[in-house]
Every structure is written in C-alpha cells, then in structure tokens.
Design a protein around this motif. Structure first.
Motif, PDB file in Angstrom:
ATOM      1  N   THR A   1      12.274  31.429 -19.749  1.00  0.00           N
ATOM      2  CA  THR A   1      11.053  30.966 -20.408  1.00  0.00           C
ATOM      3  C   THR A   1      11.348  30.350 -21.764  1.00  0.00           C
ATOM      4  OG1 THR A   1       9.602  32.537 -19.260  1.00  0.00           O
ATOM      5  CG2 THR A   1       8.870  31.760 -21.419  1.00  0.00           C
ATOM      6  N   ILE A   2      12.155  31.025 -22.567  1.00  0.00           N
ATOM      7  CA  ILE A   2      12.497  30.504 -23.897  1.00  0.00           C
ATOM      8  C   ILE A   2      13.283  29.202 -23.765  1.00  0.00           C
ATOM      9  CG2 ILE A   2      13.877  30.955 -25.970  1.00  0.00           C
ATOM     10  CD1 ILE A   2      13.125  33.960 -25.562  1.00  0.00           C
TER      11      ILE A   2
ATOM     12  N   ASN B   1      13.399  23.315 -24.097  1.00  0.00           N
ATOM     13  CA  ASN B   1      13.693  22.077 -23.376  1.00  0.00           C
ATOM     14  C   ASN B   1      12.471  21.172 -23.231  1.00  0.00           C
ATOM     15  OD1 ASN B   1      15.633  20.495 -21.841  1.00  0.00           O
ATOM     16  ND2 ASN B   1      14.439  21.028 -20.031  1.00  0.00           N
ATOM     17  N   GLY B   2      11.288  21.703 -23.552  1.00  0.00           N
ATOM     18  CA  GLY B   2      10.063  20.918 -23.446  1.00  0.00           C
ATOM     19  C   GLY B   2       9.368  21.021 -22.111  1.00  0.00           C
ATOM     20  N   SER B   3       9.850  21.922 -21.232  1.00  0.00           N
ATOM     21  CA  SER B   3       9.253  22.069 -19.905  1.00  0.00           C
ATOM     22  C   SER B   3       8.091  23.049 -19.880  1.00  0.00           C
ATOM     23  CB  SER B   3      10.320  22.531 -18.903  1.00  0.00           C
ATOM     24  OG  SER B   3      11.407  21.630 -18.867  1.00  0.00           O
ATOM     25  N   LEU B   4       7.884  23.774 -20.958  1.00  0.00           N
ATOM     26  CA  LEU B   4       6.806  24.756 -21.044  1.00  0.00           C
ATOM     27  C   LEU B   4       6.208  24.705 -22.435  1.00  0.00           C
ATOM     28  CD1 LEU B   4       5.450  27.316 -19.614  1.00  0.00           C
ATOM     29  CD2 LEU B   4       7.048  28.665 -20.997  1.00  0.00           C
TER      30      LEU B   4
ATOM     31  N   LEU C   1      18.319  23.983 -14.526  1.00  0.00           N
ATOM     32  CA  LEU C   1      18.060  22.654 -15.070  1.00  0.00           C
ATOM     33  C   LEU C   1      18.620  21.563 -14.156  1.00  0.00           C
ATOM     34  CD1 LEU C   1      18.852  23.419 -18.816  1.00  0.00           C
ATOM     35  CD2 LEU C   1      16.591  22.889 -17.876  1.00  0.00           C
ATOM     36  N   ALA C   2      19.799  21.803 -13.608  1.00  0.00           N
ATOM     37  CA  ALA C   2      20.405  20.835 -12.691  1.00  0.00           C
ATOM     38  C   ALA C   2      19.585  20.706 -11.414  1.00  0.00           C
ATOM     39  CB  ALA C   2      21.841  21.250 -12.362  1.00  0.00           C
TER      40      ALA C   2
ATOM     41  N   VAL D   1      20.661  24.874 -22.432  1.00  0.00           N
ATOM     42  CA  VAL D   1      19.741  23.788 -22.772  1.00  0.00           C
ATOM     43  C   VAL D   1      20.436  22.781 -23.688  1.00  0.00           C
ATOM     44  CG1 VAL D   1      17.636  23.208 -24.049  1.00  0.00           C
ATOM     45  CG2 VAL D   1      17.640  25.118 -22.441  1.00  0.00           C
ATOM     46  N   GLY D   2      21.188  23.281 -24.667  1.00  0.00           N
ATOM     47  CA  GLY D   2      21.897  22.401 -25.583  1.00  0.00           C
ATOM     48  C   GLY D   2      22.883  21.501 -24.862  1.00  0.00           C
TER      49      GLY D   2
END
Length: 237
Positions: A72-73, A78-81, A153-154, A231-232
C-alpha cells in the motif's frame, strides 16, 4: 457505502482470508495431532502462495487487493493509490489479519491445547528468524519485499488475460518462499506478522509463551523499506 469504503472493506476481508489460509497451513504443519503435522516447508510455501492467490481474487473484486501495508505504501508513493487511503487500508489490513488469526485458533483449538512447544505455537501466528541476527534479518526481509513489490509493479506493466495475473502473483509468493524464506520465514508484509502476533498475545492459549515483541519490528520496518526501494528502482526501468 462509498467507493472508498468498499475498497477499505475489501482490504479487510482479503487480508482475513490471506491469514486464515496462510496461518492455517502453518497450524496444520506445526501443531500436534494435525493430519499435516511435520509435512514441511514445501507445504507451507505452497499453502501461502495459494492463500495469496485466493485472497487477491476475493479482495480484487472491489479494490486493488494490496493486503499488505508495504505494498500500500509503495503503491501510494508510486502514484497508484491516493494518499488518503493509505492509513485506512493499513488499519483494515491489520484488523483483517487479527481476525483471520483468531479464526485459525478456533479451527485448530484442540491442536493448540495438545501442543506444548511454545515456538511451534508462535510460529503458527508470526514469523521468526532461523538465526537471530537483526541486521541480517532486516536485510533478508528488505530483499524479499523488494522482489515482491518489483514483481507486482512489473506485472502491472505487462498484459494478462483477464484474471490470470493473480496466478502470477501466487507464483511470485511461491518463489519468494522457496528461495528467500528460509532465514526469516518471509513475512514480507507488516500486517501478516503484526496482526497474528497481536492475536497470539491476546488469545487465551495455555502453552503459548512469549509473543517475541523484541523481533516484531523487523517484519514491520524491513518490508516497508524493501517496497520503497523497489518503487525507486522501477522508476528508472
């Protein structure tokens, strides 16, 4: 019920199912007189992979099915939530994990009563290191969660037939468990460890022993770090 509340409830029920089935397989393997007692790590790894698969299907009907504060964090960063959902999601995940662990206790109640090994009882609920070395344990959990979040993410950047991406997630959990789970039990999820550990602390089990709060920060802090690192890196891919 608002759309946000529906998603929050989905995180609750999904995490409940995750822990019910995930800690359930730990109970089956660890507890005395269970038909699956001593069936081993392979059973646990496959059980957790299937637990994640089923839980994501359930929660994914009406939400993103994170089921994990570290995810979640990471997705919020990442801007997805949207950020306003981060805290409610985490609370829902934690509560779901506690309730799921209590249900495991109810299912296996006679077996908990028949088990005197305090480590086996705690291991049904929460993770612990095979060798207690906090720096090493943190690194293990960071790397495991890094692989988890990078994989998620992938997957999001690839195309799947409807509903089949969940099997990829289950495979990812299985791979992490088999390859990276030996040192710490691969919590890779703060709610997965903290919620059941709280349940272990509050439930009236006669042989439960200590809840090992000295270790409890590792599976909370390290997965969050691992998710943020993933994420980075993903931003540069």
């Amino acid at each position: 019920m608002s759309a946000d509340m529906v998603q929050i409830f989905s995180e609750f029920i999904g995490t409940l199912i995750l822990i019910l089935l995930g800690d359930g397989v730990c109970a089956a393997v660890n507890l005395n007189k269970s038909k699956a007692q001593n069936s081993g790590w392979i059973v646990i790894a496959f059980g957790w992979a299937l637990a994640v698969t089923i839980a994501v299907y359930v929660a994914g009907i009406n939400g993103p099915a994170h089921l994990n504060p570290a995810v979640t964090i990471a997705m919020a960063v990442n801007g997805s939530l949207k950020m306003s959902l981060v805290f409610p999601f985490i609370i829902a995940q934690l509560l779901g994990a506690i309730v799921g662990a209590v249900l495991v206790w109810l299912v296996y109640l006679p077996h908990f009563d028949a088990t005197t090994d305090k480590g086996a009882i705690l291991g049904t609920f929460a993770t612990g290191p095979a060798i207690r070395n906090y720096p090493s344990n943190v690194v293990t959990e960071v790397i495991g969660t890094f692989v988890l979040v990078l994989g998620l993410l992938a997957f999001g950047a690839n195309k799947f037939a409807d509903g089949t991406n969940v099997f990829a997630v289950g495979g990812l959990i299985l791979a992490i468990g088999l390859s990276l789970g030996g040192p710490t039990g691969y919590a890779i999820n703060p709610a997965r460890d903290l919620g059941p550990r709280i349940a272990h602390f509050i439930l009236p089990m006669k042989n439960k022993g200590d809840s090992d709060w000295a270790y409890s920060w590792v599976p909370v802090v390290a997965p969050i770090i691992g998710g943020l690192l993933a994420v980075g890196l993903f931003k540069f891919m």
